[in-house]
Scaffold this active site. Structure first.
Site, mmCIF file in Angstrom:
data_model
loop_
_atom_site.group_PDB
_atom_site.id
_atom_site.type_symbol
_atom_site.label_atom_id
_atom_site.label_comp_id
_atom_site.label_asym_id
_atom_site.label_seq_id
_atom_site.Cartn_x
_atom_site.Cartn_y
_atom_site.Cartn_z
ATOM 1 N N LYS A 1 0.844 -1.381 -0.005
ATOM 2 C CA LYS A 1 0.111 0.004 0.216
ATOM 3 C C LYS A 1 0.825 1.189 0.079
ATOM 4 O O LYS A 1 0.401 2.487 -0.621
ATOM 5 C CB LYS A 1 -1.066 0.056 1.353
ATOM 6 C CG LYS A 1 -2.139 -0.981 1.127
ATOM 7 C CD LYS A 1 -3.091 -0.900 2.137
ATOM 8 C CE LYS A 1 -4.432 -1.563 1.764
ATOM 9 N NZ LYS A 1 -5.303 -1.538 2.596
ATOM 10 N N LYS B 1 -4.791 -9.708 -5.358
ATOM 11 C CA LYS B 1 -5.931 -9.956 -4.832
ATOM 12 C C LYS B 1 -7.206 -9.066 -5.132
ATOM 13 O O LYS B 1 -6.747 -7.590 -5.494
ATOM 14 C CB LYS B 1 -5.842 -9.893 -3.409
ATOM 15 C CG LYS B 1 -5.646 -8.709 -2.443
ATOM 16 C CD LYS B 1 -6.262 -9.073 -1.034
ATOM 17 C CE LYS B 1 -6.082 -7.666 -0.337
ATOM 18 N NZ LYS B 1 -6.619 -7.810 0.970
ATOM 19 N N LYS C 1 -11.197 -4.012 -2.697
ATOM 20 C CA LYS C 1 -12.218 -2.769 -2.784
ATOM 21 C C LYS C 1 -11.690 -1.424 -3.295
ATOM 22 O O LYS C 1 -12.170 -0.599 -3.680
ATOM 23 C CB LYS C 1 -13.138 -2.903 -1.795
ATOM 24 C CG LYS C 1 -12.529 -2.555 -0.314
ATOM 25 C CD LYS C 1 -13.449 -2.217 0.816
ATOM 26 C CE LYS C 1 -13.373 -3.335 1.830
ATOM 27 N NZ LYS C 1 -12.039 -3.323 2.815
HETATM 28 N N1 AQP Z 1 -9.514 -10.821 -2.245
HETATM 29 C C1 AQP Z 1 -9.769 -11.426 -0.985
HETATM 30 N N2 AQP Z 1 -10.081 -12.959 -1.040
HETATM 31 C C2 AQP Z 1 -10.476 -13.305 0.212
HETATM 32 N N3 AQP Z 1 -10.563 -12.628 1.040
HETATM 33 C C3 AQP Z 1 -10.426 -11.237 1.399
HETATM 34 N N4 AQP Z 1 -10.586 -10.158 2.110
HETATM 35 C C4 AQP Z 1 -10.234 -8.828 1.574
HETATM 36 N N5 AQP Z 1 -9.992 -9.184 0.382
HETATM 37 C C5 AQP Z 1 -9.896 -10.714 0.173
HETATM 38 C C6 AQP Z 1 -10.881 -10.594 3.375
HETATM 39 O O1 AQP Z 1 -11.877 -9.619 3.772
HETATM 40 C C7 AQP Z 1 -11.801 -9.071 5.251
HETATM 41 C C8 AQP Z 1 -11.596 -7.487 5.331
HETATM 42 O O2 AQP Z 1 -10.687 -6.878 4.783
HETATM 43 P P1 AQP Z 1 -10.520 -5.645 5.103
HETATM 44 O O3 AQP Z 1 -11.561 -4.696 4.295
HETATM 45 O O4 AQP Z 1 -10.255 -5.157 6.502
HETATM 46 O O5 AQP Z 1 -9.253 -5.338 4.349
HETATM 47 P P2 AQP Z 1 -8.317 -5.710 3.309
HETATM 48 O O6 AQP Z 1 -7.973 -7.390 3.384
HETATM 49 O O7 AQP Z 1 -7.255 -4.941 3.033
HETATM 50 O O8 AQP Z 1 -9.388 -5.784 2.252
HETATM 51 P P3 AQP Z 1 -9.617 -5.107 0.766
HETATM 52 O O9 AQP Z 1 -10.918 -5.333 0.078
HETATM 53 O O10 AQP Z 1 -8.306 -5.375 -0.221
HETATM 54 O O11 AQP Z 1 -9.366 -3.582 1.276
HETATM 55 P P4 AQP Z 1 -8.667 -2.458 0.906
HETATM 56 O O12 AQP Z 1 -8.676 -2.527 -0.638
HETATM 57 O O13 AQP Z 1 -8.976 -1.154 1.426
HETATM 58 O O14 AQP Z 1 -7.179 -2.748 1.399
HETATM 59 C C9 AQP Z 1 -10.387 -9.639 5.622
HETATM 60 O O15 AQP Z 1 -10.714 -10.754 6.320
HETATM 61 C C10 AQP Z 1 -9.730 -10.392 4.355
HETATM 62 O O16 AQP Z 1 -8.977 -11.413 4.585
#
Ligand code: AQP
Length: 346
Positions: free
Chosen positions: A123, A206, A209
């Site tokens: 990030k 991955k 969002k």
């Molecule tokens: N691609 C993914 N596959 C499986 N699990 C996922 N999680 C996120 N992306 C995937 C799971 O969702 C939960 C919440 O995650 P988060 O919102 O706290 O942060 P993150 O993991 O950083 O998710 P994002 O969507 O990628 O958010 P941004 O883009 O803001 O960083 C966790 O349990 C994660 O494992």
């Protein structure tokens, strides 16, 4: 430092997990997190779920969008089966123990631990010096989220495993530094297919969002036509589907779509491969579209019904926060005491 006093303490099973309101919910969040959160609740275990708004602002968030996204994530929890009577559902900033305990952990954790986190490297990118201090300290706040409740288990996707290991390191170091057995050493719950859903545009990244490309992900708010168009355009290779799951090892985009199918249908990767062995993507993709629309449609509809009444969502989050505070505050008071802070009656 005082002599370590090992007070025997058993920790009863308590599950905590959170999701950042840093955008809309994706299929990755649903399969890696939400779907399993409600399964755990339905097993009758104590479950605490949090919309982690303090985490979201480690990267810039427009305030009015943040409010909307916080409600939308809460709606996604509810629409995926989280029952606010059986689980505790709240947003992080309403329970100030999270920030208080994170500060204590900032003083327990080492800076080098934070620099090693791959999510920070991803990030912060090349301009790490210019990222927020909060982004670096993110895992310390995550440890506070979990340990404020002395949670024993955390369901997370593969992507969050490294952060959870750091939570364990912080708990162990705190217990050691203060000579107590106060915090549990939390276990990850990583199970089932699609614990890591990949981007539809790049099988090595991955699904996220906050990815700038909307085509890279399926949002829980996408309608059937949008889901169909995104899956149709999802990157694949020209080969037909293989005869065995091993045949997917070097084909990340193909593996991702099969994995998504397996998770949505509740099958193993092997049985999906057996069902579609030799099929072209031209025939597999429409089946995946039908399945995704069938499974996500009811969730999308329920989310939009809930979003029509934001006051009700706020009320649910407020009630959840009061219940969460009742668990976390006594733990925090004990931490202040262990650390040597005076707590005078006022
Ligand atoms: N691609 C993914 N596959 C499986 N699990 C996922 N999680 C996120 N992306 C995937 C799971 O969702 C939960 C919440 O995650 P988060 O919102 O706290 O942060 P993150 O993991 O950083 O998710 P994002 O969507 O990628 O958010 P941004 O883009 O803001 O960083 C966790 O349990 C994660 O494992």
């Amino acid at each position: 430092m005082s002599e370590p006093v090992q007070t025997p303490q058993t920790f009863s099973t308590r599950i905590f997990s959170g999701i950042q309101p840093s955008g809309g919910m994706t299929l990755g969040n649903y399969l890696g997190a939400l779907k399993r959160f409600s399964e755990l609740q339905d097993r009758g275990v104590e479950t605490i779920y949090c919309v982690v708004d303090l985490h979201a602002i480690t990267v810039w968030q427009d305030p009015s969008k943040l409010r909307h996204q916080t409600r939308e994530i809460a709606a996604a929890f509810l629409a995926s089966g989280i029952d606010p009577k059986r689980s505790i559902l709240f947003n992080q900033s309403q329970v100030t123990v999270h920030a208080e305990l994170a500060w204590i952990f900032n003083c327990v954790a080492r800076i080098g631990w934070m620099y090693r986190m791959t999510q920070f490297k991803d990030k912060a990118g090349k301009n790490a010096e210019n990222s927020s201090l909060g982004l670096l300290a993110y895992p310390s706040l995550m440890a506070a989220d979990i340990l404020a409740y002395k949670a024993t288990h955390v369901p997370v996707g593969e992507d969050q495993k490294q952060h959870l290991e750091l939570t364990r390191d912080i708990a162990i170091k705190f217990n050691h530094d203060y000579g107590v057995n106060f915090f549990p050493v939390t276990e990850p719950l990583i199970e089932g297919a699609a614990t890591r859903v990949m981007s539809l545009r790049d099988g090595s990244k991955k699904m996220s969002k906050s990815d700038p490309s909307d085509q890279s992900r399926i949002n829980l708010t996408d309608d059937a036509d949008t889901i169909a168009a995104k899956i149709r355009k999802a990157r694949t290779d020209p080969e037909p589907l293989p005869e065995t799951a091993e045949g997917l090892a070097t084909r990340p985009e193909a593996k991702n779509l099969v994995n998504i199918y397996a998770a949505l249908s509740g099958q193993s990767l092997e049985s999906v491969v057996a069902e579609f062995a030799g099929a072209q993507f031209g025939s597999f993709k429409p089946r995946l579209v039908d399945l995704a629309v069938e499974k996500l449609g009811p969730i999308t509809a329920e989310m939009s019904r809930l979003m029509a009444d934001p006051a009700e969502i706020d009320r649910i989050l407020g009630n959840g926060a009061a219940r969460a505070e009742a668990i976390a505050r006594p733990h925090m008071d004990e931490v202040y005491d262990l650390v040597g802070m005076i707590r005078a009656r006022r």
